[in-house]
Design an enzyme around this catalytic site. Sequence first.
Site, mmCIF file in Angstrom:
data_model
loop_
_atom_site.group_PDB
_atom_site.id
_atom_site.type_symbol
_atom_site.label_atom_id
_atom_site.label_comp_id
_atom_site.label_asym_id
_atom_site.label_seq_id
_atom_site.Cartn_x
_atom_site.Cartn_y
_atom_site.Cartn_z
ATOM 1 N N LYS A 47 -2.421 6.153 13.963
ATOM 2 C CA LYS A 47 -3.844 5.798 14.024
ATOM 3 C C LYS A 47 -4.702 7.026 14.326
ATOM 4 C CE LYS A 47 -3.632 1.439 13.021
ATOM 5 N NZ LYS A 47 -4.246 0.928 11.764
ATOM 6 N N TYR B 196 2.667 3.854 16.475
ATOM 7 C CA TYR B 196 1.368 3.261 16.166
ATOM 8 C C TYR B 196 0.232 4.212 16.539
ATOM 9 C CZ TYR B 196 -2.281 -0.348 15.971
ATOM 10 O OH TYR B 196 -3.401 -1.072 15.674
ATOM 11 N N SER C 54 -7.510 2.721 15.860
ATOM 12 C CA SER C 54 -7.209 1.836 16.985
ATOM 13 C C SER C 54 -7.571 2.520 18.290
ATOM 14 C CB SER C 54 -5.725 1.461 16.998
ATOM 15 O OG SER C 54 -5.376 0.815 18.211
ATOM 16 N N VAL D 236 0.811 -1.227 0.000
ATOM 17 C CA VAL D 236 0.000 0.000 0.000
ATOM 18 C C VAL D 236 0.837 1.265 0.000
ATOM 19 C CG1 VAL D 236 -2.010 -1.073 1.085
ATOM 20 C CG2 VAL D 236 -0.215 -0.050 2.527
#
Length: 255
Positions: A161, A157, A144, A69
């Site tokens: 998110k 992370y 998330s 991606v």
Amino acid sequence: MATLPAYDLTGRTAFVTGAASGIGRATALLLAEAGATTHCADRDGQGAEETAALIARAGGTAHPHLLDVTDRTALAAAVHAAGPLHVMAAIAGVMHTSSVLETREEDFDRVLAVNFKGVLYACQEAARSMIDAGVPGSIVTMASGAMDTASPGLLCYSVTKAAVVQLTKTLATEVGPYGIRVNTVAPGWVRTPMTDRHEPAAQQQAEAAMIRHSPLGRVGEAQDIAHAVLHLASDASAFTTGQILRPNGGVAMPW
């Protein structure tokens, strides 16, 4: 299994990134079960083929794509080849664990490339496909629950998110006039190959903590999140856009 009319995706085309395993695979299987022709994309080509084969064995129609991606050109080509899209489920993601002080530029760049840029590219290409074809579609991104809390070691992370949520809301305001809805799913702790990478003792400890804090007394499974995606992808959520759906067992209940 009979599908409720609002959840029937017969005659529609869905594109799922991260479809080789975990939430992505569960989502691809469920969208296909609801009747969609499902394109299963992942940088793990064998995994994507296995997901497509599972769909075919269940009587559905699926096409695998070997796709990174972060490769904008390849993603655009894959979406174009899939034909006019009705559903995009941008699920591909990675996790990196390190303290803030130990986070290296290359670590952050990798997570940013997959978790944000990859979602951005998927959203852009899906929206273009829908607008060009005059299709009132649905784009579902994957955030998330980590974005709502300060979790040691999860800077990269959590930040990416949170960025996905802002992307989702902004895009929703821009493509709504075309009849395109954009929403995000923010799961809590879910058993997937990503979370299974922890050491067994650490895995059990983390799951036990989630269970103690969950009113439902369990952690999530990939299928739980796939059902959330199906809801947002279908006509059952026809008046829903720019929203965050949090299937987390009640561990967190932010406004």
